[in-house]
Design a protein around this motif. Structure first.
Motif, mmCIF file in Angstrom:
data_model
loop_
_atom_site.group_PDB
_atom_site.id
_atom_site.type_symbol
_atom_site.label_atom_id
_atom_site.label_comp_id
_atom_site.label_asym_id
_atom_site.label_seq_id
_atom_site.Cartn_x
_atom_site.Cartn_y
_atom_site.Cartn_z
ATOM 1 N N PRO A 61 82.124 -22.654 -30.701
ATOM 2 C CA PRO A 61 82.743 -23.039 -31.979
ATOM 3 C C PRO A 61 82.852 -24.549 -32.101
ATOM 4 N N LYS A 62 82.675 -25.058 -33.303
ATOM 5 C CA LYS A 62 82.762 -26.502 -33.497
ATOM 6 C C LYS A 62 84.183 -26.983 -33.229
ATOM 7 N N ILE A 63 84.274 -28.217 -32.736
ATOM 8 C CA ILE A 63 85.568 -28.809 -32.387
ATOM 9 C C ILE A 63 85.490 -30.309 -32.616
ATOM 10 N N THR A 64 86.577 -30.920 -33.049
ATOM 11 C CA THR A 64 86.593 -32.363 -33.270
ATOM 12 C C THR A 64 86.974 -33.064 -31.972
ATOM 13 N N ALA A 65 86.744 -34.367 -31.939
ATOM 14 C CA ALA A 65 87.110 -35.151 -30.765
ATOM 15 C C ALA A 65 88.612 -35.083 -30.517
ATOM 16 N N GLU A 66 89.397 -35.153 -31.610
ATOM 17 C CA GLU A 66 90.850 -35.083 -31.464
ATOM 18 C C GLU A 66 91.285 -33.749 -30.869
ATOM 19 N N GLN A 67 90.659 -32.678 -31.328
ATOM 20 C CA GLN A 67 91.001 -31.349 -30.827
ATOM 21 C C GLN A 67 90.605 -31.197 -29.358
#
Length: 413
Positions: A61-67
């Motif tokens: 699943p896609k994830i942001t750097a912050e996450q």
């Protein structure tokens, strides 16, 4: 796989809430270090040619750097065991093994022990090494460096910290206060796991840093996200840092640092196998072998003991790095920070005597002579950390280029 997020940077304008989350996550990440009982020089200079190849490109699943940073911070793994492969390529001149002998001789000559972690773990600064690690909560940890027909281990069990060098049959013993709930008190000055190296890198994340998610990988048979950390400033010798983060647990599985000069990685430490299960209690048991020479650390001073063991009278007291240096200060910020201090006029040896000339010639052969407004001096370089020592005893050092050191020295005069 293309990066999930390539246009966001830590501290980027217009993302105040997310930037705060990054900083908060970074602070939390430091609290979740897998405890490893090691003592030594604080510097993330453990590097290598790639120790293990990433395999596969899992679909996650896609994830942001912050996450992803927050995922590292929230990781509550307290139990694990595994094997880490670490190699070093700092670009240091080869002295034919003389450097190891000098370290060992300096330690023993000062009344120390060959098992003392402060000198033994410096061997990780060169070559390729296999390290076995195990942890069970904040008060139980073991690190073993496997050598040819020998093994060096550091065991932290409750209040006791033991180090054993099977080659010399020497033991080093000190005490460490038991960690309070939610805290890790074991010394961690020499990073030996991807987790510890990642925590050090995350401390440097600020508005001078670009942080993105750069696809996925498989490390030690586990699916992982790749966090890419890059300095936005010029002048740094750090090109980029990649941290492979376990998709399920949030534990960093691999750490790679490449220099701006290109070529092989300066730092690359990764698990070749890992399990997140409770290690056997016997893993952390240690009794000095019969006939072993035991050195007790008392108030930071080594006292040799010929008998097998003796209870320590107090906890160790290790001096701060740089203590005693005259006017230690820093220049700049972020990845281009330079440390400046004065040795009190003790610059490069230069005298007219044959002895002084020989020493000066040898040292100068390892560095580059430079001149500027500050006068003249010598720059000693590795692929990561460089240092300028001026003829009048000033020192400028950092993970920056030679030109950046000369510029800083000129500005200071």
């Amino acid at each position: 796989m293309a990066p999930y997020e390539s246009d966001r940077t830590a501290g980027a304008e217009g993302l105040p809430d997310e930037a705060d989350d990054v900083r908060a996550g970074r602070r939390k990440a430091a609290r979740y270090v897998v405890p490893v009982a090691v003592v030594g020089v604080a510097a993330a200079t453990i590097g290598l040619v790639p120790a293990l190849a990433d395999s596969g490109d899992p679909s996650l699943p896609k994830i942001t750097a912050e996450q992803l940073i927050e995922k590292i911070a929230k990781s509550d793994v307290q139990q694990l065991s595994g094997t880490v492969k670490v190699s070093t390529d700092l670009g240091l001149p080869s002295l034919g093994g003389l450097e190891s002998g000098m370290l060992s001789g300096a330690t023993e000559g000062s009344g120390g022990s060959s098992a003392d972690p402060q000198s033994k773990l410096m061997e990780l600064a060169s070559g390729t090494h296999t390290v076995r690690v195990a942890a069970d909560g904040p008060d139980k940890a073991k690190v073993s460096v496997l050598e040819n027909a020998a093994e060096y281990s550091i065991i932290h069990n409750g209040n006791d910290v033991w180090a054993y060098d099977s080659k010399s049959n020497e033991v080093y013993h000190s005490t460490a206060p038991a960690a309070e709930k939610g805290e890790e008190e074991a010394p961690k000055d020499v990073p030996t796991t991807p987790k510890e190296l990642a925590d050090e890198a995350l401390k440097s994340v600020d508005d001078t840093t670009s942080v993105t998610v750069d696809g996925t990988a498989q490390v030690a048979g586990r699916d992982a996200y790749k966090l890419l950390i890059k300095p936005k400033q010029s002048g740094s010798t750090v090109g980029a840092i990649t941290v492979a983060v376990d998709a399920k647990t949030g534990v960093p599985l691999k750490f790679t640092l490449v220099p701006t000069s290109g070529g092989a990685a300066v730092v690359d430490a990764g698990f070749t196998q890992v399990a997140f299960a409770k290690p056997a209690a016997s893993t952390f048991d240690f009794t000095p072998p019969k006939g072993a020479k035991v050195t007790e650390d008392k108030d930071g001073k080594d006292t040799k003991e010929s008998k097998e063991s003796k209870a320590p009278e107090s906890a160790p007291s290790h001096g701060d790095l740089g203590k005693g240096l005259d006017g230690l200060k820093t220049i700049g910020k972020g990845w281009s920070t330079i440390a400046e201090f004065d040795t009190g006029g003790q610059g490069m040896p230069s005298g007219s005597s044959s002895e002084g000339g020989d020493v000066s010639g040898f040292l100068n052969s390892l560095g580059d002579h430079v001149k500027g407004k500050f006068g003249s001096g010598t720059v000693f370089s590795t692929r990561l950390v460089n240092a300028l020592i001026t003829d009048d005893g000033k020192v400028y050092a950092g993970a920056v280029t030679k030109d950046a050191l000369v510029k800083a020295a000129n500005a200071a005069h």
